[in-house]
Design a protein around this motif. Structure first.
Motif, PDB file in Angstrom:
ATOM      1  N   THR A  60       0.823  -1.217   0.000  1.00  0.00           N
ATOM      2  CA  THR A  60       0.000   0.000   0.000  1.00  0.00           C
ATOM      3  C   THR A  60       0.854   1.262   0.000  1.00  0.00           C
ATOM      4  O   THR A  60       0.799   2.060  -0.945  1.00  0.00           O
ATOM      5  N   ASN A  61       1.637   1.457   1.034  1.00  0.00           N
ATOM      6  CA  ASN A  61       2.445   2.669   1.165  1.00  0.00           C
ATOM      7  C   ASN A  61       3.831   2.447   0.566  1.00  0.00           C
ATOM      8  O   ASN A  61       4.825   2.322   1.281  1.00  0.00           O
ATOM      9  N   VAL A  62       3.902   2.397  -0.743  1.00  0.00           N
ATOM     10  CA  VAL A  62       5.157   2.206  -1.464  1.00  0.00           C
ATOM     11  C   VAL A  62       5.413   3.432  -2.324  1.00  0.00           C
ATOM     12  O   VAL A  62       4.574   3.810  -3.148  1.00  0.00           O
ATOM     13  N   THR A  63       6.566   4.081  -2.124  1.00  0.00           N
ATOM     14  CA  THR A  63       6.906   5.296  -2.865  1.00  0.00           C
ATOM     15  C   THR A  63       8.279   5.157  -3.492  1.00  0.00           C
ATOM     16  O   THR A  63       9.246   4.817  -2.814  1.00  0.00           O
ATOM     17  N   ASP A  64       8.366   5.423  -4.778  1.00  0.00           N
ATOM     18  CA  ASP A  64       9.635   5.436  -5.515  1.00  0.00           C
ATOM     19  C   ASP A  64      10.032   6.891  -5.733  1.00  0.00           C
ATOM     20  O   ASP A  64       9.328   7.651  -6.401  1.00  0.00           O
ATOM     21  N   PHE A  65      11.176   7.282  -5.174  1.00  0.00           N
ATOM     22  CA  PHE A  65      11.624   8.669  -5.262  1.00  0.00           C
ATOM     23  C   PHE A  65      12.513   8.925  -6.478  1.00  0.00           C
ATOM     24  O   PHE A  65      13.051  10.023  -6.630  1.00  0.00           O
ATOM     25  N   ASN A  66      12.707   7.906  -7.300  1.00  0.00           N
ATOM     26  CA  ASN A  66      13.459   8.078  -8.554  1.00  0.00           C
ATOM     27  C   ASN A  66      14.857   8.661  -8.357  1.00  0.00           C
ATOM     28  O   ASN A  66      15.341   9.452  -9.156  1.00  0.00           O
ATOM     29  N   GLY A  67      15.485   8.283  -7.256  1.00  0.00           N
ATOM     30  CA  GLY A  67      16.878   8.644  -7.040  1.00  0.00           C
ATOM     31  C   GLY A  67      17.110   9.851  -6.170  1.00  0.00           C
ATOM     32  O   GLY A  67      18.183  10.003  -5.583  1.00  0.00           O
ATOM     33  N   THR A  68      16.148  10.762  -6.084  1.00  0.00           N
ATOM     34  CA  THR A  68      16.361  12.009  -5.347  1.00  0.00           C
ATOM     35  C   THR A  68      15.223  12.240  -4.363  1.00  0.00           C
ATOM     36  O   THR A  68      14.046  12.202  -4.747  1.00  0.00           O
ATOM     37  N   LEU A  69      15.571  12.495  -3.112  1.00  0.00           N
ATOM     38  CA  LEU A  69      14.589  12.773  -2.068  1.00  0.00           C
ATOM     39  C   LEU A  69      14.821  14.177  -1.532  1.00  0.00           C
ATOM     40  O   LEU A  69      15.887  14.481  -0.991  1.00  0.00           O
ATOM     41  N   SER A  70      13.833  15.038  -1.688  1.00  0.00           N
ATOM     42  CA  SER A  70      13.922  16.382  -1.131  1.00  0.00           C
ATOM     43  C   SER A  70      13.314  16.406   0.264  1.00  0.00           C
ATOM     44  O   SER A  70      12.565  15.493   0.644  1.00  0.00           O
ATOM     45  N   GLU A  71      13.598  17.440   1.021  1.00  0.00           N
ATOM     46  CA  GLU A  71      13.047  17.548   2.363  1.00  0.00           C
ATOM     47  C   GLU A  71      11.533  17.674   2.319  1.00  0.00           C
ATOM     48  O   GLU A  71      10.823  17.111   3.151  1.00  0.00           O
ATOM     49  N   GLY A  72      11.018  18.404   1.327  1.00  0.00           N
ATOM     50  CA  GLY A  72       9.571  18.541   1.196  1.00  0.00           C
ATOM     51  C   GLY A  72       8.892  17.211   0.902  1.00  0.00           C
ATOM     52  O   GLY A  72       7.850  16.892   1.491  1.00  0.00           O
ATOM     53  N   GLN A  73       9.493  16.417   0.008  1.00  0.00           N
ATOM     54  CA  GLN A  73       8.948  15.091  -0.287  1.00  0.00           C
ATOM     55  C   GLN A  73       8.988  14.192   0.936  1.00  0.00           C
ATOM     56  O   GLN A  73       8.063  13.413   1.194  1.00  0.00           O
ATOM     57  N   TYR A  74      10.083  14.303   1.663  1.00  0.00           N
ATOM     58  CA  TYR A  74      10.274  13.441   2.840  1.00  0.00           C
ATOM     59  C   TYR A  74       9.153  13.638   3.857  1.00  0.00           C
ATOM     60  O   TYR A  74       8.503  12.681   4.279  1.00  0.00           O
ATOM     61  N   PHE A  75       8.900  14.888   4.236  1.00  0.00           N
ATOM     62  CA  PHE A  75       7.887  15.128   5.263  1.00  0.00           C
ATOM     63  C   PHE A  75       6.477  14.990   4.703  1.00  0.00           C
ATOM     64  O   PHE A  75       5.537  14.721   5.463  1.00  0.00           O
ATOM     65  N   ALA A  76       6.295  15.139   3.400  1.00  0.00           N
ATOM     66  CA  ALA A  76       4.971  14.932   2.813  1.00  0.00           C
ATOM     67  C   ALA A  76       4.527  13.480   2.942  1.00  0.00           C
ATOM     68  O   ALA A  76       3.324  13.193   3.004  1.00  0.00           O
ATOM     69  N   GLU A  77       5.491  12.542   3.005  1.00  0.00           N
ATOM     70  CA  GLU A  77       5.163  11.122   3.122  1.00  0.00           C
ATOM     71  C   GLU A  77       4.631  10.752   4.496  1.00  0.00           C
ATOM     72  O   GLU A  77       4.003   9.706   4.665  1.00  0.00           O
ATOM     73  N   TYR A  78       4.860  11.594   5.498  1.00  0.00           N
ATOM     74  CA  TYR A  78       4.432  11.267   6.850  1.00  0.00           C
ATOM     75  C   TYR A  78       2.919  11.095   6.954  1.00  0.00           C
ATOM     76  O   TYR A  78       2.419  10.341   7.782  1.00  0.00           O
TER      77      TYR A  78
END
Length: 218
Positions: A60-78
């Motif tokens: 269900t909670n599977v996310t592919d960041f395509n190589g780059t993780l930004s801080e905004g993306q990181y906390f948006a996943e919470y």
């Protein structure tokens, strides 16, 4: 083995057995995370099943960041990660994702510490958010198992939310947990053979309470 130059009294065989038990436990832990994949054989009188592994069970909670993780993306996943289950969870990862995530607080505060100006940097492994708290843990098996795992973070709700009970459990057949059978070699073998066997696996409850982040390389 006992008739070779490598055998010494009083405990060469016991030392080797302890080492093999350690290796067996490492193999077990790797199987808990990744397993051999879903396996079921109905041949014979009794069906045979292998543990599927945590990685293959999270869908269900599977996310592919395509190589780059930004801080905004990181906390948006919470929001998705903590929508179900406990508000404190644990993330297991190799050094690369841990280094990427650890750079977020370092970019906010880089100061010389107060112990005679000999320490620099931050060691942040707990990340708080309005939705929940993530404890990040560096796990060596993510480095050595398979190359595709070095960029993954497996997030587990190991405690449950109080109503569902424990959401990650180690289970085993009754009276069939890890055991050692000694001297199982053939009668005509010039040596000794012991067998380490474990009929156990991981039970993952409430699948959507866990998460998988993939392809975090920078």
């Amino acid at each position: 083995l006992m008739n070779t130059d490598t055998y010494t009294q009083p405990g060469d065989w016991e030392n080797r057995k302890r080492r093999m038990i350690q290796e067996f436990k490492i193999d077990q832990e790797a199987a808990y995370f990744w397993g051999p994949g879903e396996y079921l054989s109905t041949a014979g009188t009794h069906p045979r099943r292998a543990t599927r592994g945590i990685r293959n069970s999270i869908t269900t909670n599977v996310t592919d960041f395509n190589g780059t993780l930004s801080e905004g993306q990181y906390f948006a996943e919470y929001g998705d990660v903590f929508r179900h289950g406990n508000k404190t969870k644990f993330g297991f990862a190799a050094r690369t994702p841990v280094s990427v995530i650890g750079a977020f607080p370092r970019g906010k505060l880089e100061v010389i510490q107060g112990d005679n100006d000999t320490t620099y940097g931050l060691d942040v492994m707990k990340f708080r958010h309005a939705h929940g708290t993530l404890n990040l843990m560096t796990h060596n098996l993510f480095e050595t198992s398979t190359s595709s795992y070095f960029s993954q973070v497996v997030i587990l709700d190991v405690a449950g939310d109080g109503s569902n009970g424990t959401l990650v459990r180690r289970v085993y057949l009754q009276n069939r947990d890890t055991s050692i059978q000694e001297t199982v070699q053939e009668n005509d073998r010039d040596g000794r053979k012991d067998l380490i066997r474990g009929e156990c696996g991981i039970q993952l409850g409430l699948e959507k309470a866990h998460a998988l982040w993939d392809n975090i390389e920078g």
